[in-house]
Enzyme design. Structure first.
Site, mmCIF file in Angstrom:
data_model
loop_
_atom_site.group_PDB
_atom_site.id
_atom_site.type_symbol
_atom_site.label_atom_id
_atom_site.label_comp_id
_atom_site.label_asym_id
_atom_site.label_seq_id
_atom_site.Cartn_x
_atom_site.Cartn_y
_atom_site.Cartn_z
ATOM 1 N N THR A 140 0.835 -1.211 0.000
ATOM 2 C CA THR A 140 0.000 0.000 0.000
ATOM 3 C C THR A 140 0.869 1.261 0.000
ATOM 4 O O THR A 140 1.899 1.320 0.664
ATOM 5 C CB THR A 140 -0.893 0.003 1.260
ATOM 6 O OG1 THR A 140 -1.596 -1.244 1.314
ATOM 7 C CG2 THR A 140 -1.876 1.156 1.242
ATOM 8 N N GLY A 145 -4.268 2.391 -2.529
ATOM 9 C CA GLY A 145 -4.693 1.413 -1.539
ATOM 10 C C GLY A 145 -5.348 0.225 -2.215
ATOM 11 O O GLY A 145 -4.695 -0.768 -2.549
ATOM 12 N N GLY A 349 -22.666 -0.836 30.370
ATOM 13 C CA GLY A 349 -21.519 0.046 30.600
ATOM 14 C C GLY A 349 -20.212 -0.725 30.684
ATOM 15 O O GLY A 349 -19.172 -0.272 30.189
ATOM 16 N N GLU A 372 -6.084 -5.992 3.795
ATOM 17 C CA GLU A 372 -6.137 -7.234 2.996
ATOM 18 C C GLU A 372 -7.346 -7.236 2.084
ATOM 19 O O GLU A 372 -7.990 -8.267 1.885
ATOM 20 C CB GLU A 372 -6.190 -8.458 3.923
ATOM 21 C CG GLU A 372 -5.032 -8.551 4.860
ATOM 22 C CD GLU A 372 -3.830 -9.215 4.226
ATOM 23 O OE1 GLU A 372 -3.957 -9.725 3.115
ATOM 24 O OE2 GLU A 372 -2.764 -9.192 4.852
ATOM 25 N N THR A 374 -10.629 -4.346 1.175
ATOM 26 C CA THR A 374 -11.733 -3.838 2.000
ATOM 27 C C THR A 374 -12.973 -4.714 1.821
ATOM 28 O O THR A 374 -13.082 -5.493 0.868
ATOM 29 C CB THR A 374 -12.095 -2.391 1.624
ATOM 30 O OG1 THR A 374 -12.696 -2.411 0.322
ATOM 31 C CG2 THR A 374 -10.878 -1.467 1.620
HETATM 32 C C1 LIG Z 1 -3.864 -1.170 10.648
HETATM 33 C C2 LIG Z 1 -3.570 -1.414 9.203
HETATM 34 C C3 LIG Z 1 -2.516 -2.250 8.839
HETATM 35 C C4 LIG Z 1 -2.195 -2.445 7.501
HETATM 36 N N1 LIG Z 1 -1.114 -3.243 7.158
HETATM 37 C C5 LIG Z 1 -0.687 -3.277 5.866
HETATM 38 C C6 LIG Z 1 0.532 -3.956 5.497
HETATM 39 O O1 LIG Z 1 1.188 -4.583 6.340
HETATM 40 N N2 LIG Z 1 0.973 -3.876 4.218
HETATM 41 C C7 LIG Z 1 0.282 -3.200 3.264
HETATM 42 O O2 LIG Z 1 0.741 -3.160 2.106
HETATM 43 N N3 LIG Z 1 -0.900 -2.563 3.547
HETATM 44 C C8 LIG Z 1 -1.391 -2.588 4.826
HETATM 45 N N4 LIG Z 1 -2.564 -1.927 5.151
HETATM 46 C C9 LIG Z 1 -3.240 -1.171 4.117
HETATM 47 C C10 LIG Z 1 -4.584 -1.736 3.703
HETATM 48 O O3 LIG Z 1 -4.402 -2.904 2.960
HETATM 49 C C11 LIG Z 1 -5.335 -0.629 2.953
HETATM 50 O O4 LIG Z 1 -5.758 0.312 3.926
HETATM 51 C C12 LIG Z 1 -6.521 -1.172 2.163
HETATM 52 O O5 LIG Z 1 -6.081 -1.927 1.067
HETATM 53 C C13 LIG Z 1 -7.423 -0.041 1.643
HETATM 54 O O6 LIG Z 1 -6.700 0.957 1.044
HETATM 55 P P1 LIG Z 1 -6.949 2.480 1.450
HETATM 56 O O7 LIG Z 1 -6.875 2.585 2.938
HETATM 57 O O8 LIG Z 1 -6.005 3.318 0.661
HETATM 58 O O9 LIG Z 1 -8.444 2.776 1.050
HETATM 59 P P2 LIG Z 1 -8.977 3.174 -0.425
HETATM 60 O O10 LIG Z 1 -8.489 2.196 -1.428
HETATM 61 O O11 LIG Z 1 -8.696 4.616 -0.652
HETATM 62 O O12 LIG Z 1 -10.539 2.955 -0.255
HETATM 63 C C14 LIG Z 1 -11.385 3.898 0.390
HETATM 64 C C15 LIG Z 1 -12.827 3.385 0.255
HETATM 65 O O13 LIG Z 1 -13.179 3.349 -1.121
HETATM 66 C C16 LIG Z 1 -13.665 2.054 -1.453
HETATM 67 N N5 LIG Z 1 -13.294 1.720 -2.838
HETATM 68 C C17 LIG Z 1 -12.068 1.731 -3.394
HETATM 69 N N6 LIG Z 1 -12.128 1.346 -4.670
HETATM 70 C C18 LIG Z 1 -13.427 1.080 -4.927
HETATM 71 C C19 LIG Z 1 -14.125 0.613 -6.089
HETATM 72 N N7 LIG Z 1 -13.510 0.304 -7.229
HETATM 73 N N8 LIG Z 1 -15.472 0.476 -5.999
HETATM 74 C C20 LIG Z 1 -16.120 0.737 -4.827
HETATM 75 N N9 LIG Z 1 -15.520 1.176 -3.713
HETATM 76 C C21 LIG Z 1 -14.189 1.334 -3.773
HETATM 77 C C22 LIG Z 1 -13.006 1.109 -0.461
HETATM 78 O O14 LIG Z 1 -13.769 -0.082 -0.299
HETATM 79 C C23 LIG Z 1 -13.010 1.969 0.797
HETATM 80 O O15 LIG Z 1 -14.244 1.847 1.456
HETATM 81 C C24 LIG Z 1 -2.942 -1.792 6.495
HETATM 82 C C25 LIG Z 1 -4.031 -0.977 6.861
HETATM 83 C C26 LIG Z 1 -4.349 -0.788 8.194
HETATM 84 C C27 LIG Z 1 -5.503 0.091 8.546
#
Ligand SMILES: Cc1cc2nc3c(=O)[nH]c(=O)nc-3n(C[C@H](O)[C@H](O)[C@H](O)COP(=O)(O)OP(=O)(O)OC[C@H]3O[C@@H](n4cnc5c(N)ncnc54)[C@H](O)[C@@H]3O)c2cc1C
Length: 393
Positions: A140, A145, A349, A372, A374
């Protein structure tokens, strides 16, 4: 705070009969370890937003790092059912600790095992299996993302080495990891995996603070400023998005089992509380509204248990498709979140305090439902699988 963990797992449909004696032994030993090592300390660490690093050695000893990696490389050589069971028991304790195990096994050891050279396997896998070396997985980016194919992190051929530039965000374990599996594009725009080692000049791992979720897991960035990478650190046997997606499949499979562990812990806590807590002169478990919540919880847990068991069988036969894994990951996390929310209400509570694990599970699961892939992305994967039509773009 030190508390006695009296968890008992629900098994409404006698699904234990579907497990081998070896699976049950593995489960018992991991459960004992979680009760002894995780439950008494996890609330304090979560409150302090600190990863309990001292658990790493024990995680290695119970086989949580790379359970399916062959013994010759230091893994436990177990099947996928065992892997799922281990993840379930650990996540029953805390999703953050399970995240550390998932990253190490599925996102660091797996790519080295599946895509690495023999030298890379020999050099890294045995030490990763014991936790002597810890790893993280950088896919990411700040601007990429759900759509990792658009990544901008890149490496250029500089003769006897590569030069890596870019940044990764939301990386579990990055602040303390010794190595990072980093996915980056070469000059031709092809995605490759590189093993980046702590200490390489220009490589930093700033920690991400102020999380309300996975507080006992350490999260950070990976920043590459003209980092010189030896050519032997490129994973030679994969290119393209299928590299990182293959790793995610492994980890998502573990989460499908793991999230149900959190669900079962919330259910077990709420069930016990409902029999002890009295209002209006009787145990709250005697009121229909509370029974409805418990009945729905155990129904969803039972459905989830059967789903992951079947998925495990398919995975052992190498027949589990990525879309089947998506469905199960999405279902288990949704089940767990819904159960955590209802269980929290059942404790009134007390449900918002660290005296009980429910609120911590609930907050953790808000990350698990996002990382992994959304919740929505997994739904789109199922939609694409059944219609043959892609709705991502
Ligand atoms: C605590 C934590 C640990 C993590 N650990 C790792 C790690 O070790 N390595 C790593 O590489 N990543 C890691 N991640 C990243 C994680 O995989 C991403 O947060 C996730 O893939 C979503 O990407 P984003 O947060 O950029 O959300 P975005 O991709 O910006 O999505 C935002 C919203 O838009 C929606 N959306 C996006 N595209 C579409 C579409 N085509 N159609 C409809 N809806 C859509 C999504 O479902 C979401 O609700 C971690 C995240 C967290 C919170």
């Amino acid at each position: 705070m030190s508390k006695k963990d009296i968890y008992e797992s629900p098994d409404y449909y006698l699904a234990d009969e579907l497990l081998s004696e070896e699976h049950k032994l593995i489960r018992a030993s991991v459960r004992d370890w979680v009760k002894k090592e995780v439950s008494p300390i996890i609330e304090d660490y979560a409150q302090r937003a600190e990863f309990p690093k001292h658990l790493i050695k024990g995680l290695g000893e119970i086989g949580a790092f790379g359970p399916t990696i062959p013994v010759e490389y230091g893994g436990a050589g177990l099947d996928y059912m065992a892997y799922g069971i281990i993840m379930q028991e650990i996540e029953r304790g805390d999703s953050g600790i399970r995240s550390t195990a998932s990253v190490q096994g599925s996102l660091v050891m797996y790519p080295i095992y599946a895509y690495g050279s023999e030298e890379q396997k020999q050099k890294y896998l045995p030490k990763l299996a014991t936790g002597e070396l810890m790893g993280c997985f950088g896919l990411t980016e700040p601007d990429q993302g759900s759509d990792p194919g658009g990544m901008t992190t890149n490496f250029k051929d500089a003769g006897d080495h590569y030069v890596l530039n870019g940044a990764k965000m939301w990386i579990s374990n990055s602040p303390f990891a010794d190595i990072a599996i980093v996915w980056a594009k070469n000059e031709a725009g092809k995605i490759h995996g590189l093993i980046v080692e702590r200490g390489m000049e220009g490589f930093t791992t700033p920690e991400t603070h102020n999380k309300w979720s996975l507080r006992a897991s350490s999260t950070g960035e990976l920043v590459f400023d003209n980092v010189k990478i030896p050519k032997e650190n490129l994973l030679p046997n994969v290119s393209g998005l299928k590299g990182p997606l293959g790793c995610l499949n492994q980890a998502r499979y573990g989460i499908a089992w793991g999230a149900l562990g959190a669900a079962m812990d919330c259910y077990d806590t709420a069930l016990r509380y409902s029999k002890e807590r009295k209002q209006f002169g009787k145990a709250i478990g005697g009121f229909q509204l509370q029974q409805k919540k418990l009945a729905e919880m155990i129904t969803e847990i039972t459905k989830g248990q059967l789903l992951v068991w079947r998925l495990g069988t398919l995975k052992n036969e190498n027949r589990a498709t990525p879309a089947q894994i998506s469905m199960s990951k999405r279902n288990s996390v949704e089940t767990a979140l819904n159960i955590a929310r209802d269980a929290r209400q059942m404790l009134g509570g007390m449900g918002i305090t660290g005296e009980y694990p429910i609120m911590r599970h609930m907050m953790n699961l808000e990350s698990v439902v996002t990382y992994e892939g959304t919740h929505d992305i997994h739904l789109l994967i199922t939609g694409m699988d059944v219609t043959g039509l892609e709705a991502f773009k």
